[in-house]
Design a protein around this motif. Structure first.
Motif, PDB file in Angstrom:
ATOM      1  N   ASP A 121       0.808  -1.229   0.000  1.00 14.79           N
ATOM      2  CA  ASP A 121       0.000   0.000   0.000  1.00 14.79           C
ATOM      3  C   ASP A 121       0.836   1.271   0.000  1.00 14.79           C
ATOM      4  OD1 ASP A 121      -2.405  -1.239  -0.196  1.00 14.79           O
ATOM      5  OD2 ASP A 121      -3.040  -0.906   1.875  1.00 14.79           O
ATOM      6  N   ASP A 122       2.047   1.227   0.553  1.00  9.73           N
ATOM      7  CA  ASP A 122       2.857   2.435   0.663  1.00  9.73           C
ATOM      8  C   ASP A 122       3.904   2.551  -0.443  1.00  9.73           C
ATOM      9  OD1 ASP A 122       2.231   3.676   3.587  1.00  9.73           O
ATOM     10  OD2 ASP A 122       2.059   1.503   3.614  1.00  9.73           O
ATOM     11  N   ALA A 123       3.893   1.612  -1.377  1.00  5.90           N
ATOM     12  CA  ALA A 123       4.880   1.640  -2.455  1.00  5.90           C
ATOM     13  C   ALA A 123       4.366   2.477  -3.625  1.00  5.90           C
ATOM     14  CB  ALA A 123       5.197   0.228  -2.921  1.00  5.90           C
ATOM     15  N   ALA A 124       5.288   2.855  -4.480  1.00  7.30           N
ATOM     16  CA  ALA A 124       4.984   3.590  -5.706  1.00  7.30           C
ATOM     17  C   ALA A 124       5.814   2.963  -6.825  1.00  7.30           C
ATOM     18  CB  ALA A 124       5.343   5.070  -5.546  1.00  7.30           C
ATOM     19  N   PRO A 125       5.481   3.238  -8.077  1.00 13.87           N
ATOM     20  CA  PRO A 125       6.328   2.746  -9.164  1.00 13.87           C
ATOM     21  C   PRO A 125       7.711   3.408  -9.100  1.00 13.87           C
ATOM     22  CG  PRO A 125       4.161   3.410  -9.981  1.00 13.87           C
ATOM     23  CD  PRO A 125       4.270   3.927  -8.587  1.00 13.87           C
ATOM     24  N   TYR A 126       8.748   2.592  -9.058  1.00  9.48           N
ATOM     25  CA  TYR A 126      10.113   3.099  -8.980  1.00  9.48           C
ATOM     26  C   TYR A 126      10.772   2.958 -10.347  1.00  9.48           C
ATOM     27  CZ  TYR A 126       8.842   2.392  -4.110  1.00  9.48           C
ATOM     28  OH  TYR A 126       8.173   2.409  -2.916  1.00  9.48           O
ATOM     29  N   ARG A 127      11.571   3.970 -10.719  1.00  5.84           N
ATOM     30  CA  ARG A 127      12.118   4.034 -12.076  1.00  5.84           C
ATOM     31  C   ARG A 127      13.534   3.480 -12.173  1.00  5.84           C
ATOM     32  NH1 ARG A 127       7.699   4.710 -15.247  1.00  5.84           N
ATOM     33  NH2 ARG A 127       6.253   6.125 -14.203  1.00  5.84           N
ATOM     34  N   TRP A 186      16.697   0.786 -10.010  1.00  4.56           N
ATOM     35  CA  TRP A 186      16.992  -0.111  -8.915  1.00  4.56           C
ATOM     36  C   TRP A 186      17.455   0.663  -7.689  1.00  4.56           C
ATOM     37  CZ3 TRP A 186      16.486  -3.504  -5.609  1.00  4.56           C
ATOM     38  CH2 TRP A 186      17.518  -4.071  -4.846  1.00  4.56           C
ATOM     39  N   ALA A 187      18.217   1.717  -7.889  1.00  5.17           N
ATOM     40  CA  ALA A 187      18.691   2.508  -6.755  1.00  5.17           C
ATOM     41  C   ALA A 187      17.512   3.134  -6.011  1.00  5.17           C
ATOM     42  CB  ALA A 187      19.658   3.595  -7.236  1.00  5.17           C
ATOM     43  N   GLU A 188      16.554   3.680  -6.753  1.00  2.31           N
ATOM     44  CA  GLU A 188      15.373   4.273  -6.124  1.00  2.31           C
ATOM     45  C   GLU A 188      14.556   3.206  -5.402  1.00  2.31           C
ATOM     46  OE1 GLU A 188      11.377   6.896  -7.322  1.00  2.31           O
ATOM     47  OE2 GLU A 188      12.524   5.849  -8.883  1.00  2.31           O
ATOM     48  N   ALA A 189      14.367   2.061  -6.045  1.00  4.56           N
ATOM     49  CA  ALA A 189      13.579   0.988  -5.443  1.00  4.56           C
ATOM     50  C   ALA A 189      14.242   0.463  -4.172  1.00  4.56           C
ATOM     51  CB  ALA A 189      13.403  -0.142  -6.449  1.00  4.56           C
ATOM     52  N   ARG A 190      15.551   0.288  -4.208  1.00  8.62           N
ATOM     53  CA  ARG A 190      16.263  -0.255  -3.048  1.00  8.62           C
ATOM     54  C   ARG A 190      16.087   0.650  -1.838  1.00  8.62           C
ATOM     55  NH1 ARG A 190      22.196  -1.298  -4.515  1.00  8.62           N
ATOM     56  NH2 ARG A 190      22.095   0.965  -4.765  1.00  8.62           N
ATOM     57  N   GLN A 191      16.206   1.949  -2.048  1.00 10.02           N
ATOM     58  CA  GLN A 191      16.065   2.888  -0.936  1.00 10.02           C
ATOM     59  C   GLN A 191      14.629   2.912  -0.416  1.00 10.02           C
ATOM     60  OE1 GLN A 191      17.227   6.875  -1.950  1.00 10.02           O
ATOM     61  NE2 GLN A 191      16.936   7.665   0.111  1.00 10.02           N
ATOM     62  N   ALA A 192      13.669   2.900  -1.325  1.00 11.67           N
ATOM     63  CA  ALA A 192      12.266   2.989  -0.913  1.00 11.67           C
ATOM     64  C   ALA A 192      11.802   1.707  -0.214  1.00 11.67           C
ATOM     65  CB  ALA A 192      11.386   3.277  -2.123  1.00 11.67           C
ATOM     66  N   ILE A 193      12.184   0.548  -0.753  1.00 10.73           N
ATOM     67  CA  ILE A 193      11.747  -0.717  -0.159  1.00 10.73           C
ATOM     68  C   ILE A 193      12.329  -0.886   1.246  1.00 10.73           C
ATOM     69  CG2 ILE A 193      11.924  -3.231  -0.369  1.00 10.73           C
ATOM     70  CD1 ILE A 193      11.763  -2.812  -3.438  1.00 10.73           C
ATOM     71  N   ALA A 194      13.549  -0.418   1.443  1.00  7.77           N
ATOM     72  CA  ALA A 194      14.164  -0.507   2.770  1.00  7.77           C
ATOM     73  C   ALA A 194      13.375   0.267   3.818  1.00  7.77           C
ATOM     74  CB  ALA A 194      15.601   0.004   2.707  1.00  7.77           C
ATOM     75  N   ALA A 195      12.603   1.266   3.384  1.00  7.22           N
ATOM     76  CA  ALA A 195      11.848   2.100   4.320  1.00  7.22           C
ATOM     77  C   ALA A 195      10.365   1.729   4.399  1.00  7.22           C
ATOM     78  CB  ALA A 195      11.984   3.569   3.909  1.00  7.22           C
ATOM     79  N   LEU A 196       9.907   0.767   3.612  1.00  4.57           N
ATOM     80  CA  LEU A 196       8.484   0.416   3.633  1.00  4.57           C
ATOM     81  C   LEU A 196       8.079  -0.116   5.003  1.00  4.57           C
ATOM     82  CD1 LEU A 196       7.914  -1.423   0.214  1.00  4.57           C
ATOM     83  CD2 LEU A 196       7.056   0.835   0.872  1.00  4.57           C
ATOM     84  N   PRO A 197       6.950   0.334   5.548  1.00  6.05           N
ATOM     85  CA  PRO A 197       6.469  -0.236   6.815  1.00  6.05           C
ATOM     86  C   PRO A 197       5.920  -1.639   6.577  1.00  6.05           C
ATOM     87  CG  PRO A 197       4.892   1.355   5.960  1.00  6.05           C
ATOM     88  CD  PRO A 197       6.069   1.409   5.046  1.00  6.05           C
TER      89      PRO A 197
END
Length: 531
Positions: A434-440, A442-453
């Motif tokens: 629910d808190d994820a967004a489309p990431y453009r 791998w670097a962006e995805a790695r940082q965002a996924i690490a912070a997902l609740p």
């Protein structure tokens, strides 16, 4: 009993086959036979097959309807209410995990995606060492697996994978891994991709196609749309079952009763249904084991938007998999990687967003690739599965806690899937959360996924593999039935289905159920025939 032939494509009509649609019967039914088998999926179908071949009079009971090839129209809107438990909307008690299970003659074998993998050797070793399963030995089980594979046409899929699967293989190769070819239980497959909606060509060698014709050829009787309320228990002995007809609404009709007496009862209603029947029956449970250790393979998903058309609804659904991450050396929650067919209705339910955002995601559906991570559970103190209970109406509910250990495994899985999808050329990657967004990138995805609740109901979790709840154990303190499948406290009752496993399998459970069910059922048949 009235007689009605099946309508198998490629199988001659046979007016000797006996089937009763209990929902269409005007009154009560009373039957008697050697063995009554509750459930017609991988466990029940195999048990009935072995028992009928031994010359025993078998009566099969199935909660769902009888549907065959001509009924399968490749449409989600009819398949889910007709062929799945709770119209494919079954969930755990807290609604955090969606559970897909079959509910028709053939059980989940009718609607699975045909992946047929043997029980991994590390799982067999674990069962042997930690749960006393003396028969859990790869060499000893090899002939049982081979026999099931021959009966169900299991072989590695020889056709090139569809784009959905090929992308997983491409990502693995780019990161130094290698996808494995999925063995499938099909014969003469048309490569339509509609396995989850019922096979319209009978290529899928399900219990319906590969097992039940033999049972019926040998005089077995099949009753569909029957809900088993309870076992008839007299003085510590099971003498039969009491059931109700299922009406057109899909609910039990208390006005029409079905009573079956038998020398022996085989409980094969699945890892949620079998514990529920025992609970409704007031079965003895002196060590509080009934319904416990119910494992799921919790699944998280990652959706990639690819530059090319994927058309994930077309072609064999699962033909590439990876076990590279299944047995991590650090003790974390391992996971198996597979892909999911991209059916529009299911996709609409799992994709995030509302309104215009959701519409935009659906507009890109033909370019979507969806990877699955199936976490194995039951192998760690913080991953002990869940528990089946009854609600106030007597219906089963699975209470399954998602622990920090599992959530950490899910985060690892999100990271792994995103990296693989970008390595395969994805334009963007969206973890189904629910808190994820489309990431453009791998670097962006790695940082965002690490912070997902990582919390229940925010991470979207599904499962189509339910195991345990009536675990076999040599000691009654640790399980519901012994290693021959006989209930520890009740005579004349065997349990032969996916509920017998003490943990999850770490592989799609279909072939494991076929093989272990045959081993247990052959032993039972020998005993009932006097050796």
């Amino acid at each position: 009993m009235t007689q009605r032939p099946f309508d198998f494509i490629g199988h001659a009509f046979d007016t000797r086959w006996q089937h009763v649609d209990a929902g269409a019967q005007p009154g009560d039914l009373q039957l008697e036979g050697d063995v009554v088998v509750i459930g017609t999926g991988a466990g029940g179908g195999t048990a009935a097959y072995c028992l009928a071949r031994a010359g025993l009079d078998v009566i099969l009971l199935e909660e769902g309807p009888l549907r065959t090839a001509r009924d399968f129209k490749l449409q989600e809107r009819s398949a889910y209410p007709e062929l799945y438990q709770e119209a494919a909307a079954r969930k755990t008690a807290d609604k955090a995990i969606a559970i897909l299970q079959g509910r028709a003659v053939g059980g989940s074998t009718l609607v699975n995606w045909t992946t047929s993998l043997r029980t991994p050797e590390p799982t067999l070793d674990h069962w042997h060492q930690h749960h006393g399963w003396s028969m859990a030995d790869a060499a000893a089980m090899a002939p049982w697996f081979a026999d099931a594979e021959a009966r169900h046409g299991v072989m590695p899929w020889p056709t090139p994978p569809n784009p959905n699967n090929a992308i997983l293989g491409r990502g693995l190769a780019a990161l130094g891994g290698q996808g494995k070819v999925v063995p499938r239980n099909v014969s003469g497959c048309w490569n339509l991709g509609a396995c989850g909606l019922g096979c319209p060509t009978n290529a899928k060698q399900s219990a319906l196609v590969a097992l039940l014709p033999t049972v019926l050829d040998r005089g077995g009787r099949l009753l569909s749309r029957v809900r088993v309320d309870r076992l008839r228990i007299v003085g510590g002995r099971v003498e039969g079952v009491e059931a109700q007809a299922i009406g057109p609404s899909g609910h039990a009709d208390a006005g029409r009763r079905i009573s079956v007496r038998a020398r022996h009862v085989v409980l094969a209603a699945g890892a949620i249904g079998s514990p529920a029947i025992l609970l409704r029956s007031g079965a003895p449970d002196p060590h509080d084991r009934l319904g416990r250790q119910t494992c799921l393979h919790p699944v998280v998903m990652s959706a990639a938007t690819m530059p090319e058309r994927v058309s994930g609804h077309a072609g064999a659904p699962q033909t590439v998999y990876s076990d590279d991450y299944l047995w991590p050396t650090d003790g974390g929650a391992g996971f198996k990687l597979e892909v999911s067919p991209v059916y529009p209705m299911i996709a609409a339910l799992v994709l995030r967003g509302h309104g215009a955002a959701h519409a935009a995601a659906m507009a890109e559906l033909d370019h979507a690739q969806i990877t699955l991570a199936l976490l194995r559970d039951g192998f760690h103190p913080e991953s002990v599965g869940g528990r089946v209970r009854l609600d106030r109406y007597g219906h089963p509910q699975l209470d399954y806690p998602l622990t920090p250990y599992l959530f950490e495994g899910m985060r690892r899985a999100y990271l792994t899937m995103a990296e693989l999808q970008f390595a395969a050329g994805a334009k963007s990657v969206l973890p189904i959360h629910d808190d994820a967004a489309p990431y453009r990138s791998w670097a962006e995805a790695r940082q965002a996924i690490a912070a997902l609740p990582m919390q229940a109901l925010r991470a979207k979790v599904v499962s189509a593999h339910v195991m345990g709840g009536c675990a076999l154990s040599p000691d009654a303190k640790d399980g519901v039935a012994n290693l021959q499948g006989r209930h520890h406290q009740l005579d004349k009752l065997s349990i032969i289905d996916g509920s017998i496993f003490p943990t999850s399998i770490g592989a799609n459970p279909q072939l494991s159920i076929y093989a272990f069910a045959a081993r247990l059922a052959e032993g039972l048949a020998s005993e009932l025939k006097g050796g």
